[in-house]
Write a protein that holds these residues in place. Structure first.
Motif, PDB file in Angstrom:
ATOM      1  N   ASN A 564       0.836  -1.205   0.000  1.00  0.00           N
ATOM      2  CA  ASN A 564       0.000   0.000   0.000  1.00  0.00           C
ATOM      3  C   ASN A 564       0.870   1.255   0.000  1.00  0.00           C
ATOM      4  N   LEU A 608     -10.915   3.767   6.385  1.00  0.00           N
ATOM      5  CA  LEU A 608      -9.873   3.049   5.631  1.00  0.00           C
ATOM      6  C   LEU A 608      -9.969   1.538   5.842  1.00  0.00           C
ATOM      7  N   LYS A 616      -8.253   3.052  -5.174  1.00  0.00           N
ATOM      8  CA  LYS A 616      -7.489   2.614  -6.360  1.00  0.00           C
ATOM      9  C   LYS A 616      -8.456   2.129  -7.423  1.00  0.00           C
ATOM     10  N   MET A 622     -10.185  -4.597   0.443  1.00  0.00           N
ATOM     11  CA  MET A 622     -10.298  -5.591   1.518  1.00  0.00           C
ATOM     12  C   MET A 622      -9.003  -5.738   2.295  1.00  0.00           C
ATOM     13  N   LEU A 624      -6.807  -3.763   4.059  1.00  0.00           N
ATOM     14  CA  LEU A 624      -6.689  -3.257   5.418  1.00  0.00           C
ATOM     15  C   LEU A 624      -7.694  -3.929   6.344  1.00  0.00           C
ATOM     16  N   ALA A 648       1.977   8.740   5.236  1.00  0.00           N
ATOM     17  CA  ALA A 648       1.094   8.005   6.149  1.00  0.00           C
ATOM     18  C   ALA A 648       1.888   7.043   7.007  1.00  0.00           C
ATOM     19  N   PHE A 650       1.143   3.491   9.009  1.00  0.00           N
ATOM     20  CA  PHE A 650       0.266   2.385   9.394  1.00  0.00           C
ATOM     21  C   PHE A 650       1.045   1.559  10.402  1.00  0.00           C
TER      22      PHE A 650
HETATM   23  P1  ADP Z   1      -6.923  -1.575  -1.707  1.00  0.00           P
HETATM   24  O1  ADP Z   1      -5.415  -1.606  -1.570  1.00  0.00           O
HETATM   25  O2  ADP Z   1      -7.419  -2.650  -2.542  1.00  0.00           O
HETATM   26  O3  ADP Z   1      -7.369  -0.226  -2.135  1.00  0.00           O
HETATM   27  P2  ADP Z   1      -6.825  -1.518   1.107  1.00  0.00           P
HETATM   28  O4  ADP Z   1      -7.816  -1.911   2.135  1.00  0.00           O
HETATM   29  O5  ADP Z   1      -5.495  -2.156   1.231  1.00  0.00           O
HETATM   30  O6  ADP Z   1      -7.462  -1.809  -0.279  1.00  0.00           O
HETATM   31  O7  ADP Z   1      -6.681   0.049   1.169  1.00  0.00           O
HETATM   32  C1  ADP Z   1      -7.740   0.840   1.294  1.00  0.00           C
HETATM   33  C2  ADP Z   1      -7.397   2.263   0.946  1.00  0.00           C
HETATM   34  O8  ADP Z   1      -6.613   2.837   1.942  1.00  0.00           O
HETATM   35  C3  ADP Z   1      -6.567   2.433  -0.282  1.00  0.00           C
HETATM   36  O9  ADP Z   1      -7.379   2.413  -1.449  1.00  0.00           O
HETATM   37  C4  ADP Z   1      -5.957   3.789  -0.060  1.00  0.00           C
HETATM   38  O10 ADP Z   1      -6.836   4.822  -0.448  1.00  0.00           O
HETATM   39  C5  ADP Z   1      -5.835   3.865   1.412  1.00  0.00           C
HETATM   40  N1  ADP Z   1      -4.483   3.651   1.828  1.00  0.00           N
HETATM   41  C6  ADP Z   1      -3.962   2.494   2.235  1.00  0.00           C
HETATM   42  N2  ADP Z   1      -2.642   2.642   2.525  1.00  0.00           N
HETATM   43  C7  ADP Z   1      -2.350   3.938   2.281  1.00  0.00           C
HETATM   44  C8  ADP Z   1      -1.174   4.727   2.400  1.00  0.00           C
HETATM   45  N3  ADP Z   1      -0.016   4.220   2.812  1.00  0.00           N
HETATM   46  N4  ADP Z   1      -1.270   6.040   2.072  1.00  0.00           N
HETATM   47  C9  ADP Z   1      -2.410   6.579   1.648  1.00  0.00           C
HETATM   48  N5  ADP Z   1      -3.551   5.886   1.545  1.00  0.00           N
HETATM   49  C10 ADP Z   1      -3.531   4.589   1.846  1.00  0.00           C
END
Ligand code: ADP
Length: 670
Positions: A564, A608, A616, A622, A624, A648, A650
């Protein structure tokens, strides 16, 4: 068989000119070695041989000198004896003539005048007589030619005094009645005698002297003393000249052998040869040094080539292998000597692909090999396949002419295997992720469907109750309603069962090192990161305790968070950086993944982490949600916030592993 460009054009390789490229270099080295071993003594051979020649000439000259001296001495002895005989004969003749004169005096009763005019007397004086004296028996001078006024005794004394310069001959006059006895004495010049008796050639050959017993010179053919260091010989003149010796001194000087012209020439020759040998020795030493340096360099080079991890192969323009290093030979399981000299098809070509290999070989020989190298596979002698990367470059000699092709060969079998393993691992991960996601989707759906199904069942039950009070109720409708309620309950049970099944999986928790888990998760994404030009650093506290976790699931969380972050950086200009840190916070270890991307744009973590939330284009939303489920299953927490410097963060926490006494379950943990 695959080909793939991976690096810019390989430069051409320049090698020193070799007389015959096809000749294997190692045997030539050995030949040189044996020649060099002989060299140190070679330079001295001409000198030694010529010294032997000079020694031979010296011996010959010495022997010749000895022979010449002996021959000279023999000649001199012979000449001396011969001359002595001639002089003695002559003196005997003169004595005979004096005796005839004496008889004439006796027989003709000569007077003093008659004596003076006697032919024999006059002849004698013309030859070499100095004077003739006739003494009476009483010592009285009866006659004397040439006449002088000296008394006879004085004359006799003078004769005695001049023995060194002159000799004398005497004959007794026997007396008788009429004539008294007496004596005839003829003095003669020894010098004149020599001059008359010594032939010119003998005088030219020798200095001839008459000497007395005290070495006084009586007469000589030359003036001056005897020359030193000349060969000479003496012979006694007795009895004709008592106490006198004839001495011959050779005028011919035999030059000592060491002062002869051949010796001078030989000396010059030896000097020249010595100088030439010295220069030859220096030359050979410098050649030897150069050879030594060359051999050292060759040994160095071959040691270097053999120690290289890269195989090296040289071929001539016909494709014959003229050189392979040990690495190359080892790569295909042969000895270098077994390969050198071989023409295609090579023994390491894969038998099933001979035609392709030959086509590729012909292409390479035509100079059309890919500039950035190409991948190929060969067969090891033991039958296994060897994946290689080959870079071809023209091989040119010192004059810039191309004499073949030089190739460096990388064994990429292991790399290929790693790549394959990595690909399979990623595939498995993706498969697991899909399964997990599917489970999560199904679980969420089950959760979401459960309520409407329960509501349907409740409403259905209420409806049946309400309609059951009416007697005119159509039993068919009642039956349908009951069936609908049963089906709704059944659907609810199915959904519950599915949910129970999907959420039943307990993670396989075990003590593990979080740094190892992070590292293996990051390793899986290494290629992606480098493709996106993202720099990733991992920092861990020195002595982190172990955590209780399922390494496979946590690795999945790490992969998800890092991917991510990498996705968030893909639109980032400037440098892209991800920092993964692990720190201890009380009974938990906290792992944070920080990027310098666009940040969260004010999205809260609830949003999130909600299922199906994605910004994306192809995102499922799914990732996160699953991460949170996994972390919560481990009794930890997943958080997200904006980084202070932008980007960001996490982070998730995992409980530290404590050694617990037996009998206590892990369910006690928070
Ligand atoms: P996906 O990767 O399929 O979009 P995720 O659940 O992994 O699903 O992520 C959800 C959303 O969280 C992403 O679409 C993005 O908008 C946001 N996101 C996740 N990680 C980051 C990050 N490091 N910086 C900015 N936004 C993030």
């Amino acid at each position: 068989m695959t080909e793939q460009s991976t690096r810019p054009e390989a430069p051409s390789v320049r090698v020193p000119e070799r007389p015959a490229l096809a000749v294997p270099p190692r045997p030539r080295l050995q030949l040189w070695g044996s020649r060099i071993a002989l060299m140190p003594s070679l330079w001295a051979w001409p000198l030694v041989l010529s010294m032997l020649l000079v020694a031979g000439v010296m011996v010959w000259l010495h022997a010749k000198e000895v022979t010449d001296l002996e021959s000279q001495r023999a000649d001199m002895i012979s000449d001396a004896l011969s001359l002595e005989a001639q002089i003695s004969n002559r003196l005997d003749d003169e004595t005979s003539k004096l005796r005839v004169l004496a008889e004439d005096i006796q027989s003709h009763a000569l007077t003093s005048d008659g004596f003076s005019r006697h032919a024999l007397v006059l002849d004698g004086l013309r030859r070499f007589w100095v004077s003739v004296t006739w003494l009476g028996d009483d010592g009285q001078i009866m006659g004397h030619v040439p006449d002088d006024s000296l008394p006879a005794r004085d004359a006799l004394r003078n004769i005695g005094d001049e023995m060194g310069m002159a000799g004398h001959l005497s004959v007794a006059l026997p007396g008788h009645d009429d004539h008294p006895g007496g004596m005839l004495v003829a003095r003669y010049s020894a010098g004149a005698l020599l001059r008359q008796k010594v032939p010119w050639w003998l005088a030219a050959k020798y200095d001839i002297r008459l000497v007395d017993e005290s070495d006084e010179v009586i007469a000589s053919t030359v003036d001056g003393p005897r020359r030193a260091a000349q060969a000479w010989y003496r012979v006694s003149m007795a009895p004709t000249m008592p106490n006198a010796w004839l001495e011959l001194t050779s005028r011919e000087r035999i030059t000592p052998w060491w002062r002869t012209m051949p010796m001078a020439l030989m000396g010059g020759f030896v000097l020249l040869l010595g100088a030439a040998s010295f220069m030859l020795r220096r030359q050979m030493q410098s050649v030897s040094r150069a050879e030594e340096a060359w051999r050292t360099e060759a040994a160095w080079r071959s040691a270097m080539e053999d120690s290289l991890a890269v195989g090296i192969r040289a071929r001539d323009l016909q494709g014959r292998l003229v050189y392979v290093n040990k690495t190359m030979a080892d790569m295909v399981g042969y000895q270098p000597d077994e390969l050198i000299g071989l023409m295609p098809p090579m023994p390491y070509w894969v038998p099933q692909e001979l035609e392709q290999s030959m086509n590729r070989h012909l292409r390479n020989m035509a100079g059309k090999a890919p500039r950035d190298g190409y991948e190929s596979h060969w067969q090891h002698r033991d039958g296994r396949l060897v994946e290689v990367m080959v870079f071809e470059a023209p091989l040119v000699d010192a004059k810039g002419r191309q004499i073949g092709w030089m190739a460096s060969v990388l064994n990429i079998t292991e790399r290929k295997r790693m790549e394959e393993r990595e690909r399979k691992q990623l595939e498995t991960m993706a498969h697991h992720a899909r399964l997990t996601m599917l489970g999560e989707v199904a679980s969420t759906l089950a959760h979401e469907l459960n309520q409407p199904l329960t509501a349907i069942a409740s409403y259905n039950a209420g409806l049946i109750n309400a309609l059951g009070a009416h007697e005119d109720m159509d039993p068919l409708v009642m039956k349908a309603l009951k069936t609908m309620g049963e089906q709704a309950t059944h659907a609810g049970r199915i959904v519950m069962r599915i949910r129970e099944f999907l959420t039943r999986r307990e993670p396989q928790r075990e003590p593990c090192r979080i740094m190892d888990v992070i590292q293996s998760g990051v390793d899986l994404l290494k290629r992606d990161l480098s493709r996106h030009q993202v720099r990733l650093d991992i920092h861990g506290d020195g002595a982190l305790p172990q955590v209780m976790a399922d390494p496979v699931l946590i690795e999945q969380v790490v992969v998800n968070l890092v991917r991510n972050a990498s996705d968030a950086l893909s639109t980032q200009t400037g440098h892209r950086r991800i920092l993964v840190t692990a720190t201890q916070a009380g009974d938990f270890v906290r792992v944070s993944v920080t990027d310098n991307g666009r940040g969260l744009n004010g999205q809260g973590s609830e949003r999130l982490f909600a299922p199906f939330f994605s910004t994306k284009v192809e995102g499922m939303g799914m990732g996160l949600a699953i991460c949170r489920s996994i972390i919560e299953l481990h009794y930890g927490a997943l958080d997200a916030c904006d980084a202070p410097e932008g980007g960001a963060v996490f982070s998730f926490s995992l409980p530290v592993h404590h050694d617990v006494p037996e009998g206590h379950g892990e369910g006690d943990q928070p």
